[in-house]
Structures are given as C-alpha cells and as structure tokens.
Design a protein around this motif. Structure first.
Motif, PDB file in Angstrom:
ATOM      1  N   ALA A 474       3.207 -10.134   4.536  1.00  8.95           N
ATOM      2  CA  ALA A 474       3.285  -9.895   5.983  1.00  8.95           C
ATOM      3  C   ALA A 474       3.192  -8.405   6.286  1.00  8.95           C
ATOM      4  N   TRP A 475       3.781  -7.578   5.436  1.00  6.61           N
ATOM      5  CA  TRP A 475       3.708  -6.122   5.603  1.00  6.61           C
ATOM      6  C   TRP A 475       2.246  -5.656   5.552  1.00  6.61           C
ATOM      7  N   TRP A 476       1.506  -6.175   4.574  1.00  5.40           N
ATOM      8  CA  TRP A 476       0.089  -5.814   4.429  1.00  5.40           C
ATOM      9  C   TRP A 476      -0.750  -6.365   5.584  1.00  5.40           C
ATOM     10  N   ALA A 477      -0.496  -7.637   5.955  1.00  3.86           N
ATOM     11  CA  ALA A 477      -1.309  -8.289   6.983  1.00  3.86           C
ATOM     12  C   ALA A 477      -1.182  -7.599   8.329  1.00  3.86           C
ATOM     13  N   ARG A 478      -0.043  -6.970   8.563  1.00  2.00           N
ATOM     14  CA  ARG A 478       0.168  -6.285   9.833  1.00  2.00           C
ATOM     15  C   ARG A 478      -0.443  -4.883   9.842  1.00  2.00           C
ATOM     16  N   GLY A 479      -1.159  -4.536   8.787  1.00  2.00           N
ATOM     17  CA  GLY A 479      -1.875  -3.272   8.780  1.00  2.00           C
ATOM     18  C   GLY A 479      -1.120  -2.115   8.176  1.00  2.00           C
ATOM     19  N   ASN A 480       0.026  -2.377   7.536  1.00  2.00           N
ATOM     20  CA  ASN A 480       0.794  -1.316   6.890  1.00  2.00           C
ATOM     21  C   ASN A 480       0.277  -1.046   5.483  1.00  2.00           C
ATOM     22  N   VAL A 481       0.421   0.195   5.040  1.00  2.00           N
ATOM     23  CA  VAL A 481       0.023   0.556   3.684  1.00  2.00           C
ATOM     24  C   VAL A 481       1.098   0.070   2.718  1.00  2.00           C
ATOM     25  N   LEU A 482       0.684  -0.652   1.699  1.00  2.00           N
ATOM     26  CA  LEU A 482       1.628  -1.134   0.695  1.00  2.00           C
ATOM     27  C   LEU A 482       2.053  -0.002  -0.238  1.00  2.00           C
ATOM     28  N   PRO A 483       3.246  -0.104  -0.820  1.00  2.00           N
ATOM     29  CA  PRO A 483       3.630   0.859  -1.857  1.00  2.00           C
ATOM     30  C   PRO A 483       2.796   0.635  -3.116  1.00  2.00           C
ATOM     31  N   ARG A 484       3.001   1.486  -4.112  1.00  2.00           N
ATOM     32  CA  ARG A 484       2.283   1.312  -5.382  1.00  2.00           C
ATOM     33  C   ARG A 484       2.537  -0.071  -5.960  1.00  2.00           C
ATOM     34  N   ALA A 485       3.742  -0.579  -5.763  1.00  2.00           N
ATOM     35  CA  ALA A 485       4.077  -1.938  -6.188  1.00  2.00           C
ATOM     36  C   ALA A 485       5.246  -2.424  -5.335  1.00  2.00           C
ATOM     37  N   TRP A 486       5.334  -3.737  -5.164  1.00  2.00           N
ATOM     38  CA  TRP A 486       6.414  -4.339  -4.377  1.00  2.00           C
ATOM     39  C   TRP A 486       6.891  -5.558  -5.158  1.00  2.00           C
ATOM     40  N   TRP A 487       7.830  -5.334  -6.066  1.00  2.00           N
ATOM     41  CA  TRP A 487       8.289  -6.392  -6.958  1.00  2.00           C
ATOM     42  C   TRP A 487       9.545  -7.060  -6.413  1.00  2.00           C
ATOM     43  N   THR A 488       9.518  -8.387  -6.344  1.00  2.00           N
ATOM     44  CA  THR A 488      10.739  -9.143  -6.077  1.00  2.00           C
ATOM     45  C   THR A 488      11.206  -9.715  -7.409  1.00  2.00           C
ATOM     46  N   LEU A 489      12.396  -9.294  -7.843  1.00  2.00           N
ATOM     47  CA  LEU A 489      12.838  -9.634  -9.197  1.00  2.00           C
ATOM     48  C   LEU A 489      13.449 -11.021  -9.291  1.00  2.00           C
ATOM     49  N   SER A 490      14.034 -11.522  -8.198  1.00  2.00           N
ATOM     50  CA  SER A 490      14.713 -12.812  -8.288  1.00  2.00           C
ATOM     51  C   SER A 490      14.725 -13.494  -6.933  1.00  2.00           C
ATOM     52  N   TYR A 491      14.499 -14.839  -6.959  1.00  2.00           N
ATOM     53  CA  TYR A 491      14.643 -15.670  -5.767  1.00  2.00           C
ATOM     54  C   TYR A 491      15.968 -16.436  -5.780  1.00  2.00           C
ATOM     55  N   ALA A 492      16.810 -16.246  -6.781  1.00  2.00           N
ATOM     56  CA  ALA A 492      17.990 -17.082  -6.990  1.00  2.00           C
ATOM     57  C   ALA A 492      18.928 -17.034  -5.788  1.00  2.00           C
ATOM     58  N   THR A 493      19.500 -18.197  -5.423  1.00  3.13           N
ATOM     59  CA  THR A 493      20.430 -18.252  -4.297  1.00  3.13           C
ATOM     60  C   THR A 493      21.832 -17.823  -4.705  1.00  3.13           C
ATOM     61  N   GLU A 494      22.187 -17.968  -5.967  1.00  2.00           N
ATOM     62  CA  GLU A 494      23.495 -17.495  -6.415  1.00  2.00           C
ATOM     63  C   GLU A 494      23.516 -15.963  -6.432  1.00  2.00           C
ATOM     64  N   MET A 495      24.635 -15.392  -6.010  1.00  2.00           N
ATOM     65  CA  MET A 495      24.770 -13.937  -6.054  1.00  2.00           C
ATOM     66  C   MET A 495      24.870 -13.496  -7.514  1.00  2.00           C
ATOM     67  N   PRO A 496      23.893 -12.725  -8.010  1.00  2.00           N
ATOM     68  CA  PRO A 496      23.867 -12.382  -9.432  1.00  2.00           C
ATOM     69  C   PRO A 496      24.801 -11.222  -9.749  1.00  2.00           C
ATOM     70  N   THR A 497      25.082 -11.080 -11.025  1.00  2.00           N
ATOM     71  CA  THR A 497      25.839  -9.939 -11.517  1.00  2.00           C
ATOM     72  C   THR A 497      24.870  -8.871 -11.990  1.00  2.00           C
ATOM     73  N   LEU A 498      25.013  -7.671 -11.416  1.00  2.00           N
ATOM     74  CA  LEU A 498      24.167  -6.528 -11.771  1.00  2.00           C
ATOM     75  C   LEU A 498      24.920  -5.642 -12.754  1.00  2.00           C
ATOM     76  N   THR A 499      24.255  -5.306 -13.854  1.00  6.33           N
ATOM     77  CA  THR A 499      24.815  -4.365 -14.826  1.00  6.33           C
ATOM     78  C   THR A 499      23.775  -3.304 -15.114  1.00  6.33           C
ATOM     79  N   ARG A 500      24.178  -2.043 -14.928  1.00  7.45           N
ATOM     80  CA  ARG A 500      23.272  -0.962 -15.312  1.00  7.45           C
ATOM     81  C   ARG A 500      23.432  -0.745 -16.812  1.00  7.45           C
ATOM     82  N   THR A 501      22.333  -0.877 -17.554  1.00  6.06           N
ATOM     83  CA  THR A 501      22.395  -0.801 -19.015  1.00  6.06           C
ATOM     84  C   THR A 501      21.845   0.501 -19.566  1.00  6.06           C
ATOM     85  N   GLY A 502      21.286   1.351 -18.720  1.00  5.67           N
ATOM     86  CA  GLY A 502      20.732   2.621 -19.181  1.00  5.67           C
ATOM     87  C   GLY A 502      20.269   3.437 -18.003  1.00  5.67           C
TER      88      GLY A 502
END
Length: 612
Positions: A474-502
């Motif tokens: 939708a961002w692209w279709a409306r004429g906006n410039v996309l970033p270099r990449a637009w990654w969605t990492l998870s669709y999960a409905t459960e609230m995940p646990t985030l751990t910074r490992t490095g």
C-alpha cells in the motif's frame, strides 16, 4: 404424511405478485439495495497491487504481472520471486519456486478500464461491480424462467439476488473476477438450454463463445460448465448419444482451456492457501475433503462458512456440519419430492448436481462464502423448491408442521439474515481497509520519508494478515518511495519474547503458539516445505535462522543484520497500540515480551486471502 397429490399452483395474491416481469424488477431492486452496503469499502488487500501496476508506479523489483495479467501474482520463477523477497514485498520465508498465478484477462481489462476512467476512486469501482452483479441477476432470472417457472422460480430469483455470499465478489474490487467470469458463462448455460430445450441451433455456437468469454474472466466459469454436464446427464431429454454429443463442445473447451492454462504457466504450487488439483491431485483431495463440506454449510444453511475456519473442533467438526447441512436439506427435498411436477423434478436433479460439482473448482482455495457465487445458482433453486412446497403442504399433518418449522429456520437464515450478512461482511472489509489507512497515515507521520531510500525497515511483529501482507505494498501503490528493504519478521498473534543476542542480532521466541502455524503464514510457504531447525534464509542485509523446533513447529528464530541494531540505516518497528512503533531494545541477553497493547481490528478470515 398423507399420500401425495399433484400440486396445483393456486392463483393467490402472493403468486400473482411474484409473476414475471414484476419479480424481475423486485429482484433487481433487492440486489441493488443489498449492494449499497459495499460503498463503505475502500481499497483492500490485493487491490493495492493492481493500483500500483495500473498507476505505473516504479516497481520495487521486476514484477510478473502487468496491466492485462494482474492476477499472475507469483510466477514460480525464483529469479522473479527472490528479488521481491529481498525487498520485503514477500515475506522472508517465501518458497523460492512458489507459484500463485491465475489467468483472468477479461477481469484484468475491467480494472484497467476503471483506472483509466476513474483513477483511484473506489466508489466508482463499486458502481461498476454492481452493474455486473445486476446483469448477473437478470441472466439468472432468464434461467429460472426457462427451468422453474412460477412461484418456485420467482422465489429462487429473490434468494439469489439477496444471497449474502455474494457480498465480497461485489464489494471487493479484485474479487469482481468471480462475477465477471460467471455472467457470460451463465449466459452460455441459458443459450445451451435454448438450443436443447427449444431446438434453436443458432444458440449452440453462441453458448460456446459465451463459455469462452467466461473462462477469460477466471477459473470460476468452470463451475458453470459443471452445470452443463449435470444438465446433459440428469436433465436433458433424448437418447444418450445425443446428450453426449451435446455436452462435447463445452467439454472440449474446458479441456483445451485447462491445457492452455498449464502451458502458459498458470496455477499454484508451494502454498497451503491454494492447492492446484492438476499439479497436486493427492494434496487437493485431502483439502477438498474438508473444504467442500465446509462450503455446504454456507450454501445450504446460509450460515457463514468462515465459522468453519475459526472452529476449534478440527476437520472432523467441519465435515460433520457439512454433512448435517446436506442431510437436513436433502431430507426436506425428499419429503417434498412426490409433490413436485415432472419438470420440477427434472430440473432440480441437474441443478442440485451442478451446485455440488461447481464446488470442486473452488475447493482449490480455503473455504469462504465468497466462493459460493456459482454453487448458489443451483443452491437458490433447491432452497426455493423446499421452502415453496413445504409451505404449500404445511397443514397436511404433524410431520409437515415439523418440516414447516425447519423451513422457517431456512427462511430466517436465507432471507431475514441476508441484509445483516451483506452489511456485516462489508463492514468487516471496511474495518480492514481502515486499519491499512490508519497505519499508512501513522507511518507517514513517524518515519523520516526522505531518509527511507537508504534505510531497511524491519517490522518485528505485525499480527494481522491484512497489514502484514499489504502495508509495504500500500505504501508503494500510493506513490511513496520504498526503503531499501521492508521486512516483516513475524505474523504471529502471540506476543513474542525478544532477546538481543549480539550487537547486530536478536531472537524472537514463542511460548504458546508456533511460527507459521496459521494458514496465512503459510500462504507463501506450505507446511510440506516448512523450514527445519538450523535452516537459514540469507537476504541482502539480514539472515534469518531457525533456532528451535519441536513436534508442533518452529518456536524460536534468530535474525542477524549487517549493521548494529542502533545503526540509523536500520529501522526496527513492532506492533503496539494499534500502530507500528519504534522498538525499545533491551540490554544484551535480557528477554522481554513485546507488548502489543491492542490487537489489530479483527475481520473476515476469507477476505484476507487473494481471490481465487
């Protein structure tokens, strides 16, 4: 029950009121009234893909589809698919040789016309769709007048016109293809009957031409050809040799269409949402055994088919409710059978068989009311036969009074609840449209749009299929410039646990659910192609690695980026408080639960997927 007698249709006020042509105008008026609910819906889902292509937006990578081939989403060619995965248009777990490609040139042409005439104006698109639908109701009226004249045909016409399973094909721009495919094909069926019932030979070649036009609209037209086959086998008069020759043109056309369809590279592979019966017959049989009974629930009882998707009872429950629906309506039809005229019996046989056969092509995708347009041709006729004849015989005995009660329940679901269904379905689409618009506006406000071309956006969590699949599109279709990449990492409905490992890495883990457990996570990679523990997916700037798997599925995934997580070229977002917010990174090694604050607005499950 008492012995049957030959029914005589009394010239009651109701019967006179339902006479032709008054009933046609009533049906068209009712269909138009129901269709008013679609004006609350804007652009939704795949509509944004088409809008971007038709508006000639610069694509993020070479696309497989073009203006007159809009429904070739993913062609099965890794050389085309993987650059779109790199950019994040498709999720990182996409199967490289995934294919979701459908041949619908006529439907694409109607959308080209919309964009050329109206630009980005959903209200005008809806008017166009409604005109197609009103024409379809008119052709169905001709078919009923030819097969079930009198009150039965009139009631069937009214049931078809207000059927709330038609709400999504009318209200969702890109799902218009179902109506575009059905209308000319149904004209072909009517012409076939003009030829066979009245000897009008000129109608035979025109019927084949109409079928071909319907197939150009989409695969949905195959369901109408199922009625042609059912008619010649169960409804046509004459010797078998003549009937087989009469069905031959439609059969040859269907086989030629399927052969050309595969030769041109259309079909599906690698997805759990679409299962191609030609390339995956065993897998298709397995899913059809559940999907067809589920759709019988919606077709015969007019109860939302989506309830079978959300059921916690599993496949056994879904099959059970479908068989219950078939047994209930089948038992009522058997009770009224002795009271049907000879013509009513003849036509009810092939209309019922055609309704069931037309479920086969649409069983290739997940069950949903939006797939019932062609099955409802026969479904409306059968429900009308049951309601009309039970009502006529209601006073015969106690048994008939029980049947009248059951018929009353059918009348409630098919008639009284129909306007509620139209409004509810289109309201759900409107809410999902609104969720995209809300997130779009929020991102325009919060992101540094000027800096985006040099940045990668990583959305850690987005627990809504509509948003997770289509936010970047939708961002692209409306004429906006996309970033270099637009990654969605998870669709999960459960609230995940985030751990910074490095410095440049993090992990997301689930406790209750599993990644890729839901159907909409498996649109781009089916269960039989699922990633295993230790598997890696390497993209330009990010590597995803499956860290932990149990008997149920994937529990933990690690993500490593090519820059530190604080680098300004990397924008980390998460779903929180009904929007996408910046992630607050925890200290190294400290697990935190990503609190959603509020879940996305729910909507119709069937309306999330791409139209079949």
């Amino acid at each position: 029950m008492e012995n049957p007698v030959t029914p005589v249709e009394a010239a009651s006020p109701v019967t006179r009121w339902l006479a032709w042509p008054r009933v046609l105008w009533l049906a068209l008026g009712a269909a138009a009234l129901m269709s008013l609910t679609v004006f609350q819906v804007g652009l939704f889902g795949d509509d944004f893909i088409y809008l971007g292509i038709l508006s000639e937006r610069v694509p993020p990578a070479p696309l497989a589809n073009h203006a007159f081939d809009l429904y070739r989403f993913i062609p099965g060619d890794p050389a085309i698919t993987m650059p779109l995965v790199e950019k994040g248009i498709f999720p990182w777990w996409t199967q490289p040789d995934l294919k979701l490609a459908f041949w619908r040139p006529l439907s694409s042409a109607t959308m080209v016309l919309d964009q050329a005439l109206f630009g980005e104006n959903p209200a005008a698109f809806h008017v166009h769709s409604i005109l197609w639908y009103l024409a379809l109701v008119g052709v169905f009226a001709l078919l009923m007048r030819r097969t079930l004249a009198g009150a039965v045909g009139a009631v069937a016409l009214l049931l078809f016109a207000i059927d709330d399973s038609h709400a999504v094909p009318v209200g969702w721009w890109c799902n218009r293809n179902a109506v575009v495919a059905t209308l000319p094909a149904l004209v072909g069926l009517w012409l076939h009957m003009e030829w066979r019932e009245h000897g009008r030979r000129w109608a035979a070649p025109l019927s084949v031409l109409a079928y071909a036009l319907g197939l150009a609209g989409g695969e949905t037209a195959l369901g109408v050809l199922a009625y042609v086959l059912a008619y010649e086998l169960l409804g046509a008069k004459g010797p078998w040799r003549q009937r087989l020759w009469s069905v031959a043109p439609a059969t040859v056309l269907a086989l030629g269409y399927l052969a050309l369809y595969k030769k041109l590279g259309y079909g599906s592979f690698g997805s759990d949402l679409y299962v191609d019966p030609l390339s995956q017959p065993v897998a298709w049989l397995a899913v059809a055994a559940v999907r067809i009974p589920a759709m019988l629930w919606g077709l015969l009882l007019s109860v939302s088919t989506e309830l079978t998707i959300q059921s916690e009872g599993g496949d056994g429950f879904v099959i059970g409710v479908g068989l219950f629906a078939a047994a209930l309506v089948g038992g009522m039809l058997r009770a009224v059978w002795p009271y049907l005229s000879a013509d009513e019996r003849r036509h009810s046989r092939w209309l019922l068989a055609g309704a069931f056969l037309s479920l086969l092509p649409v069983a290739s995708t997940i069950q949903g009311d939006r797939l019932l347009l062609v099955p409802s041709v026969g479904g409306a006729a059968i429900i009308s036969l049951v309601l009309t004849h039970v009502w006529r015989n209601r006073a015969r005995s106690t048994g008939w009074r029980v049947l009248t009660g059951a018929a009353g329940l059918l009348a409630v679901t098919h008639v009284l609840m129909a306007p509620v269904g139209w409004y509810t379905v289109n309201s759900a689409l409107a809410r999902m449209t609104g969720s995209v618009e809300r997130v779009y506006a929020q991102l325009k406000h919060d992101l540094d749009v000027a800096a985006l071309p040099g940045q990668r956006v990583a959305v850690l969590t987005l627990p809504n299929p509509n948003l997770s699949l289509y936010t970047s599109i939708a961002w692209w279709a409306r004429g906006n410039v996309l970033p270099r990449a637009w990654w969605t990492l998870s669709y999960a409905t459960e609230m995940p646990t985030l751990t910074r490992t490095g410095p440049n890495s993090l992990e997301l883990a689930l406790k209750r659910d599993r990644y890729f457990e839901t159907l909409y996570e498996r649109v781009h990679r089916g269960a039989r192609f699922m990633l295993k523990q230790g598997d890696e997916v390497k993209l330009d700037g990010m590597t995803a690695k499956v860290m932990e798997v149990d008997a149920r599925g994937i529990k933990r995934v690690a993500y490593t980026f090519d820059v530190p997580l604080e680098d300004p070229s990397l924008v980390l977002l998460q779903w929180k408080d009904r929007g996408l917010r910046r992630v607050v990174l925890p200290p190294l090694g400290t697990p935190v639960v990503l609190d959603y604050g509020a879940l996305p607005t729910p909507g119709s499950a069937s309306a999330v997927s791409s139209p079949p």
